[in-house]
Design an enzyme around this catalytic site. Structure first.
Site, mmCIF file in Angstrom:
data_model
loop_
_atom_site.group_PDB
_atom_site.id
_atom_site.type_symbol
_atom_site.label_atom_id
_atom_site.label_comp_id
_atom_site.label_asym_id
_atom_site.label_seq_id
_atom_site.Cartn_x
_atom_site.Cartn_y
_atom_site.Cartn_z
ATOM 1 C CB SER A 162 -15.418 0.596 -27.691
ATOM 2 O OG SER A 162 -14.559 0.422 -26.469
ATOM 3 C CG ASN A 163 -15.517 0.445 -21.410
ATOM 4 O OD1 ASN A 163 -16.404 0.240 -20.915
ATOM 5 N ND2 ASN A 163 -14.392 -0.068 -20.255
ATOM 6 C CB SER A 211 -2.810 -6.654 -15.078
ATOM 7 O OG SER A 211 -3.139 -7.087 -14.786
ATOM 8 C CE1 TYR A 256 -7.043 -7.463 -18.775
ATOM 9 C CE2 TYR A 256 -7.064 -8.944 -17.309
ATOM 10 C CZ TYR A 256 -6.958 -7.265 -17.940
ATOM 11 O OH TYR A 256 -5.994 -6.141 -17.293
ATOM 12 C CE LYS A 297 -4.001 -5.661 -20.018
ATOM 13 N NZ LYS A 297 -3.784 -4.300 -21.142
#
Ligand code: UDP
Length: 349
Positions: free
Chosen positions: A36-37, A127, A152, A156
């Site tokens: 997808s990316n 992250s 986002y 995480k």
């Protein structure tokens, strides 16, 4: 028999570098990616680097439970490294449902299937964003996680918690039928650079959000001018401080963490490690280092601060150094040279 590691999102930027290092370390790797990316550029690059054309590749979406279940039935997976997730902070603010659905459902499927197929070792790619604007620097793994400032970042934190809870809940299971899940979360700082072969690297779609791809695209002429977001921060040169970790060093940290799990060396069933260099570098320093090492002038200007940016963050790497026996090795100059070599490779130069 070599242990088998599933790399979800293995055709992407970090996943492709990790696939290379796992194969170099003697592991069997199965790659799953829904593309997808990314496109096949990096997976083709991986095959060239390791000289193998037989790496099992599943073009599946980890949000598809049946597809993940089928993969685990066909392949005896000893460990999973889960990268398959969306990662654009700004987009996550605009489209939170898309981010929560994708990043949570795919990870839940990986965990549920891992448990169902006799248990597994699961490494989650987390992250440093979980630390937010930390009060004390450098941050250790014990530093508090602050409320996420984007969906986002929240995914995480949520995935870390889900992994911790699944590890706790499955600890008593024996491996026949359902089995225990063990977990490691690696909290990356700012991954940059590319493989020294220049055959794999970062492939941003559209205008890059991240600093280094924006720098290299400006240098090659794809972007007119780099904006340095903010030069009035309370730092020496007024620009933000980050801990830029070379992507190959980062990939090697995954090999160390997977080996720790597979060799039964974990001290707890769920562990967290910071993966960085321990060195703060300012945006301005990075830009000038890029110019110097590659012998070119970059078109840049100072621009207003970018909303949501933290002033400074870098890692205390003692735990990863001591427990994983891993240390970042490449210099920031080598890394910036590799990023530039990759951009030139993409441009056919
Ligand atoms: N940055 C910048 N110009 C850009 C992109 C990023 O000045 O075009 C700065 C950004 O403000 C931050 C640093 O570079 O201080 C690293 O940003 P990046 O988006 O790469 O990673 P982040 O630390 O935000 O996850």
């Amino acid at each position: 028999m070599a242990k088998k590691v599933l790399v979800s999102g293995g055709a992407g930027y970090i996943g492709s570098h990790v696939t290379v290092e796992l194969i170099n370390a003697g592991y069997e790797v199965v790659v799953a990616d829904n593309m997808s990316n990314c496109d096949m550029t990096c997976f083709e690059g991986v095959k060239k680097i390791v000289g193998r054309d037989d790496i099992p590749f599943y073009q599946i979406d980890c949000c598809d439970y049946q597809a993940v279940d089928k993969l685990f039935t066909e392949q005896k997976i000893d460990a999973v490294i889960h990268f398959a997730a969306f990662k654009a902070v700004g987009e996550s603010v605009a489209e939170p449902i898309k981010y929560y659905r994708n990043n949570l459902v795919s990870f839940l499927n990986i965990l549920e299937v891992s448990q169902k197929h006799g248990g597994c070792n699961v490494l989650f790619s987390s992250s440093a964003t979980v630390y937010g604007e930390a009060e004390k620097l450098p941050v250790t793994e014990e530093s508090p996680r602050l409320p996420a400032t984007s969906p986002y970042g929240n995914t995480k934190q949520m995935c870390e918690d889900i992994l911790r809870d699944v590890v706790a809940a499955t600890a008593g299971l024996s491996a026949d039928g359902e089995g225990p899940v063990k977990g490691i979360a690696l909290r990356y700082f700012n991954p940059i650079g590319a493989h020294p072969s220049a055959l794999i690297g970062e492939l941003p779609r559209g205008v890059p959000n991240n600093l280094v791809p924006f720098i290299t695209q400006t240098a090659i002429g794809k972007r007119e001018c780099l904006s340095i977001f903010g030069n009035d921060y309370p730092t020496e040169d007024g620009t933000c401080l980050r801990d830029y970790i070379d992507v190959v060093d980062l990939a090697k940290a995954h090999v160390a963490a997977v080996s720790r799990m597979l060799d039964g060396k974990m001290k707890k069933d769920y562990e967290i490690f910071n993966i960085g260099t321990g060195r703060p570098v300012s945006v301005y320093e990075l830009v000038t280092a890029f110019e110097k090492v590659n012998g070119l002038k970059l078109n840049y200007k100072f621009a207003p601060r970018r909303p949501g940016d933290v002033v400074a963050i870098w890692a205390d790497t003692a735990l990863a150094n001591d427990e994983l026996g891993w240390k970042a090795e490449r210099t920031v100059e080598e890394t910036l040279a590799s990023a530039w070599a990759w951009e030139k490779h993409l441009a056919g130069k």
